[in-house]
Design an enzyme around this catalytic site. Structure first.
Site, PDB file in Angstrom:
ATOM      1  N   ASP A 282       0.888  -1.032   0.536  1.00  0.00           N
ATOM      2  CA  ASP A 282       0.303   0.057   0.407  1.00  0.00           C
ATOM      3  C   ASP A 282       1.208   1.343  -0.511  1.00  0.00           C
ATOM      4  O   ASP A 282       0.273   2.359  -0.126  1.00  0.00           O
ATOM      5  CB  ASP A 282      -0.436  -0.054   1.066  1.00  0.00           C
ATOM      6  CG  ASP A 282      -2.498  -0.862   0.579  1.00  0.00           C
ATOM      7  OD1 ASP A 282      -2.627  -0.003  -0.453  1.00  0.00           O
ATOM      8  OD2 ASP A 282      -3.573  -0.518   1.792  1.00  0.00           O
TER       9      ASP A 282
ATOM     10  N   ASP B  52     -12.267  -7.642   8.445  1.00  0.00           N
ATOM     11  CA  ASP B  52     -12.397  -9.700   8.919  1.00  0.00           C
ATOM     12  C   ASP B  52     -13.319  -9.758   9.688  1.00  0.00           C
ATOM     13  O   ASP B  52     -14.178 -10.330   9.543  1.00  0.00           O
ATOM     14  CB  ASP B  52     -10.904  -9.994   9.550  1.00  0.00           C
ATOM     15  CG  ASP B  52     -10.415  -9.336  11.048  1.00  0.00           C
ATOM     16  OD1 ASP B  52     -11.753  -7.818  11.259  1.00  0.00           O
ATOM     17  OD2 ASP B  52     -10.077  -8.937  11.199  1.00  0.00           O
TER      18      ASP B  52
HETATM   19  O1  UPG Z   1      -4.153   0.797   5.104  1.00  0.00           O
HETATM   20  C1  UPG Z   1      -3.868  -0.567   5.256  1.00  0.00           C
HETATM   21  C2  UPG Z   1      -3.528  -0.908   6.533  1.00  0.00           C
HETATM   22  C3  UPG Z   1      -3.419  -1.970   6.756  1.00  0.00           C
HETATM   23  N1  UPG Z   1      -2.608  -2.798   6.028  1.00  0.00           N
HETATM   24  C4  UPG Z   1      -2.105  -4.438   6.199  1.00  0.00           C
HETATM   25  O2  UPG Z   1      -3.247  -5.578   7.173  1.00  0.00           O
HETATM   26  C5  UPG Z   1      -2.643  -5.737   7.921  1.00  0.00           C
HETATM   27  C6  UPG Z   1      -2.904  -5.843   9.757  1.00  0.00           C
HETATM   28  O3  UPG Z   1      -2.486  -4.274   9.901  1.00  0.00           O
HETATM   29  P1  UPG Z   1      -1.833  -4.385  11.685  1.00  0.00           P
HETATM   30  O4  UPG Z   1      -1.602  -2.923  12.023  1.00  0.00           O
HETATM   31  O5  UPG Z   1      -0.644  -5.489  12.379  1.00  0.00           O
HETATM   32  O6  UPG Z   1      -3.349  -4.599  11.901  1.00  0.00           O
HETATM   33  P2  UPG Z   1      -3.500  -5.547  13.485  1.00  0.00           P
HETATM   34  O7  UPG Z   1      -4.178  -4.601  14.881  1.00  0.00           O
HETATM   35  O8  UPG Z   1      -2.525  -6.093  14.259  1.00  0.00           O
HETATM   36  O9  UPG Z   1      -4.569  -5.998  12.489  1.00  0.00           O
HETATM   37  C7  UPG Z   1      -5.061  -7.635  12.947  1.00  0.00           C
HETATM   38  O10 UPG Z   1      -6.452  -6.588  12.913  1.00  0.00           O
HETATM   39  C8  UPG Z   1      -7.344  -6.683  11.804  1.00  0.00           C
HETATM   40  C9  UPG Z   1      -8.482  -5.027  11.379  1.00  0.00           C
HETATM   41  O11 UPG Z   1      -8.119  -4.327  12.685  1.00  0.00           O
HETATM   42  C10 UPG Z   1      -6.434  -6.956  10.884  1.00  0.00           C
HETATM   43  O12 UPG Z   1      -7.077  -7.137   9.253  1.00  0.00           O
HETATM   44  C11 UPG Z   1      -6.055  -7.849  11.071  1.00  0.00           C
HETATM   45  O13 UPG Z   1      -6.090  -9.308  10.369  1.00  0.00           O
HETATM   46  C12 UPG Z   1      -5.508  -8.795  12.097  1.00  0.00           C
HETATM   47  O14 UPG Z   1      -4.086  -8.796  13.049  1.00  0.00           O
HETATM   48  C13 UPG Z   1      -0.644  -5.096   7.865  1.00  0.00           C
HETATM   49  O15 UPG Z   1      -0.546  -6.562   7.289  1.00  0.00           O
HETATM   50  C14 UPG Z   1      -1.336  -4.538   7.344  1.00  0.00           C
HETATM   51  O16 UPG Z   1      -0.005  -3.250   6.207  1.00  0.00           O
HETATM   52  C15 UPG Z   1      -2.668  -2.598   5.034  1.00  0.00           C
HETATM   53  O17 UPG Z   1      -2.440  -2.991   4.179  1.00  0.00           O
HETATM   54  N2  UPG Z   1      -3.093  -1.772   4.305  1.00  0.00           N
END
Ligand code: UPG
Ligand code: MN
Length: 750
Positions: A145, A464
């Protein structure tokens, strides 16, 4: 592994499931007992209220009553998870031969190279490329992204490295295929090979290749970044770029090339004026782009920090997807999220064991677990919607739903053939892929629209949860696969600030669903079995617990200070009812922790973090949801930080809380702790000097409990010189808040 003949193999089931009967029985009996206790408690409150016989101020009485109603409501919803817990076992060795396995597309998302270290992202990519699955049936797509050149460069480097890494893994049956993890062990940790000289030679070779790869990427990262925020601007405004990495390395030895999975880099177009819908937007672009390239019927979704720890997870998932009996309705196989970076005491409860050891197994016995963002194998068909896949559907209609790409619409009918062979895609194909990744593509289509049949859902930061919810509403099922070796390992926030921020995002995303017309309790009720619906409702409304938690941390204490009793006298039999409700909920949690391999300490930390989350994350989530309704703005996806702060990690590992960086978010908590200190002292005074033990014991105990629970905060406020302590300014502001509260209590309740 047992060797079976084909005939035999086809007769044996690929998996078995078993209801955890003793646990279910205990849970149901407890539910019966606890509901009676709750009913009695509510009856006590209501009868005193309507009978006008409560001898305390109406407002205080009403607030604690409302809190108890919210607690009870959530509790009732939560029983659904406990009704029919189920575990499953898989037998991948019984699967049909490789030629008959379906292809898999792996989707990995990354968004910001500064918060998500590129080498770590590449380790996820490499671990996915080396899954134990026929390579010609495996394609890995990385969505970037940020559209950052460093990520593209790193992917090319990773591909070169993979050409040595994958054969090495296959040859030695490497069990951990994330190179960083495997290669940081010692060669002698692998005694089955390390005795041969040849292995040692190859080990050294692969290790130095990996070092070289890492150095190159880190060097490039240090050159191109630190551009003073330029990368942030770029990440919001850049053209689409798609590259099939395999094609760019034609000079590489041809033999290995044929055995490599496809690797594709995708940076969708982003423009400031277009909504990009965060991760869901990225995943939908990957769906389309992969649709015209490999078009695998099954998709594995991974966060960039979640590497494949067990290469056999794909085969395990196929045990469900290929099961002739249940596969028809099965949308996805969810694996638990496990984490490689949490310490043994896990003081911030980053492991979320309660979710993955209690709630998800509970859903396993219903229509299946919720989608958990990462670590799931989902059918492409489920994301496209069955009705749109029918052969007789009008092409014009498909264009309306899916957008204008003929190539993509044709892919819906391809019956999942591999569209390009593991070779170079044509320019025309890439051009079409770029079109599919442009930000105007989805205009006037139904991609991501709630309740639409297509793709991952928009308008929520918990894409999700909403995606899974709508799939279940449409009659799809899911299964939870929980093998003893963690299939995927990710990184979890390991400091208080990141934890609170992450939970705040989830909380606001969930509440927003809870308050929308898609509220599971109304929308879901007509579309799924009641127990499943209660589970979804519980998760969506869980952030509401901030209200009773805050009230219970403030109101009884203010009353205590003024000598007002809110609970029955100790000598009154009704006191027993309140004690029973309290103890019985603590005991249920204790039972759940201990019976899933946890310790007493784990229980205590989960209790503490539950209250912390409610008083901070969920409280702010509540505020931001209200703000959202007022201003109709989209809640932002605050990315979780994955950069490790080596200075802080020592504190974390030693099990010491770090309050330093979370100052503002902590205010509700610090205020409550100060207030409880004051009320406890005041209460003890009253009990001793005024002899009001009989009336006030309940409240005094509550203050005591909160102080014990919040002891780390008391400590961090007092010891201001220590690292990780609470800044004096925060303590000062909280003290002012407490004074305001105490004065209010005095005015309102006396
Ligand atoms: O604009 C965006 C924002 C996030 N991501 C990706 O989304 C994933 C999850 O983001 P992260 O910041 O790691 O959030 P977490 O809180 O760790 O994620 C949890 O919560 C999210 C929902 O809020 C779910 O999408 C994830 O799968 C879940 O692991 C990462 O690989 C990011 O790179 C994108 O590709 N684009
Ligand atoms: Mn994450």
């Amino acid at each position: 592994m047992e060797v079976l003949g084909r005939e035999e193999r086809s007769r044996l089931p690929y998996h078995v499931s078993q209801v955890q009967q003793p646990r279910a029985t205990i849970n149901r009996l407890h539910a019966l007992f606890h509901s009676m206790a709750i009913l009695a408690l509510l009856y006590y409150r209501a009868s005193r209220l309507f009978g006008g016989t409560q001898n305390s101020p109406m407002s205080a009485w009403l607030i604690v009553f409302a809190s108890e109603i919210v607690f009870s409501f959530l509790w009732i919803l939560g029983t659904a998870f406990r009704w029919r817990p189920m575990s499953r076992t898989v037998f991948p060795e019984r699967l049909p031969p490789d030629e008959e396995l379906p292809a898999i597309d792996v989707f990995i998302c990354t968004a910001n190279p500064e918060k998500e270290p590129t080498v770590e992202v590449m380790n996820t990519v490499l671990s996915a490329m080396s899954l134990d699955y026929p390579p010609e049936k495996l394609s890995v797509y990385l969505s970037d992204d940020a559209g950052s050149p460093i990520t593209l460069y790193a992917m090319e480097e990773a591909y070169s490295f993979a050409m040595s890494w994958i054969p090495f893994c296959r040859k030695y049956g490497v069990e951990t295929r994330c190179p960083e993890v495997y290669l940081s062990s010692s060669a002698h940790d692998h005694p089955q090979h390390s005795t041969t000289e040849f292995f040692m030679e190859e080990w050294d070779k692969i290790k130095s290749l990996y070092q070289l790869f890492k150095e190159r990427v880190e060097k490039r990262a240090s050159e191109s970044d630190g551009t003073g925020g330029r990368s942030i601007i770029l990440s919001r405004d850049h053209p689409p770029l798609i590259k099939v990495i395999n094609g760019t390395r034609m000079d590489a030895p041809g033999v290995e090339q044929a055995k490599m999975p496809l690797l594709v880099y995708v940076a969708r177009e982003k423009r400031p004026l277009y909504p990009h819908h965060f991760k869901a937007g990225a995943l939908n672009v990957l769906l389309r782009v992969s649709g015209i390239i490999s078009n695998a019927p099954c998709i594995l979704v991974l966060d960039c920090d979640m590497y494949c720890n067990d290469p056999t997870s794909a085969r395990q998932a196929m045990c469900f997807h290929l099961d002739p009996q249940n596969s028809h309705s099965l949308a996805f196989v969810q694996f638990p999220q496990s984490f490689h970076n949490i310490s043994c005491n896990d003081i911030y409860d980053g492991g979320m064991q309660w979710v993955f050891k209690v709630l998800w197994p509970g859903l396993n016995g219903l229509k299946g677990p919720m989608l958990s963002g990462t670590g799931f194998y989902i059918k492409r068909e489920a994301l496209y919607g069955r009705s749109t896949m029918r052969q007789d559907i009008d092409v014009l209609k498909l264009r309306l739903y899916f957008g204008l790409s003929n190539e993509f619409i044709a892919s819906l009918r391809q019956n999942y053939k591999y569209i390009i062979d593991n070779g170079v895609p044509t320019d025309a194909l890439l051009e079409e892929a770029v079109f599919l990744a442009s930000c105007a593509y989805e205009k006037e289509t139904i991609w991501g629209e709630q309740a639409s049949p297509i793709g991952f859902m928009y308008h929520s930061v918990v894409e999700d949860y909403t995606t899974g919810f709508h799939l279940h509403c449409k009659g799809w099922t899911s299964v939870y696969c929980h093998p003893s070796k963690p299939s995927f390992l990710g990184s979890s926030p390991i400091n208080l600030n990141d934890t609170i921020v992450q939970n705040k995002r989830w909380g606001s995303g969930l509440l927003q669903v809870g308050f929308s017309r898609f509220c599971p309790l109304t929308y879901g009720l007509l579309r799924m079995p009641i127990l499943q619906c209660m589970c979804y409702g519980y998760v969506a409304l869980l952030p509401l617990s901030s209200f009773p938690i805050l009230c219970y941390g403030i109101i009884p204490q203010l009353c205590l200070l003024n000598g007002i009793s809110l609970y029955p006298k100790v000598s009154n039999p009704w006191f027993l009812v309140f004690s029973l409700v309290y103890l019985s909920s603590l005991f249920r949690h204790l039972f759940e922790v201990l019976s899933t391999g946890g310790s007493f300490g784990r229980w205590w930390i989960e209790q503490r973090m539950w209250m912390t989350r409610s008083a901070t994350s969920y409280f702010f989530a509540f505020l931001s949801t209200i703000m959202k309704f007022i201003s109709a703005s989209e809640v932002d996806f605050e990315l979780t930080n994955k950069v490790i702060d080596t200075k802080k990690i020592e504190r974390y590992k030693a099990g010491k809380y770090d309050f330093e960086s979370a100052t503002l978010l902590l205010l509700p908590l610090t205020t409550i702790v100060i207030l409880n200190m004051v009320s406890f002292i005041g209460g003890v005074g009253r009990v001793i000097f005024l002899n009001s033990y009989n009336e006030l014991l309940g409240q005094l105990f509550l203050s005591f409990f909160i102080l014990v629970m919040g002891f780390p905060i008391v400590e961090a406020m007092v010891m201001t010189k220590e690292k990780g302590s609470i800044p004096t300014s925060t303590t000062f502001i909280s003290a002012i808040f407490s004074i305001v509260l105490v004065s209010l209590g005095f005015i309102l309740f006396t």
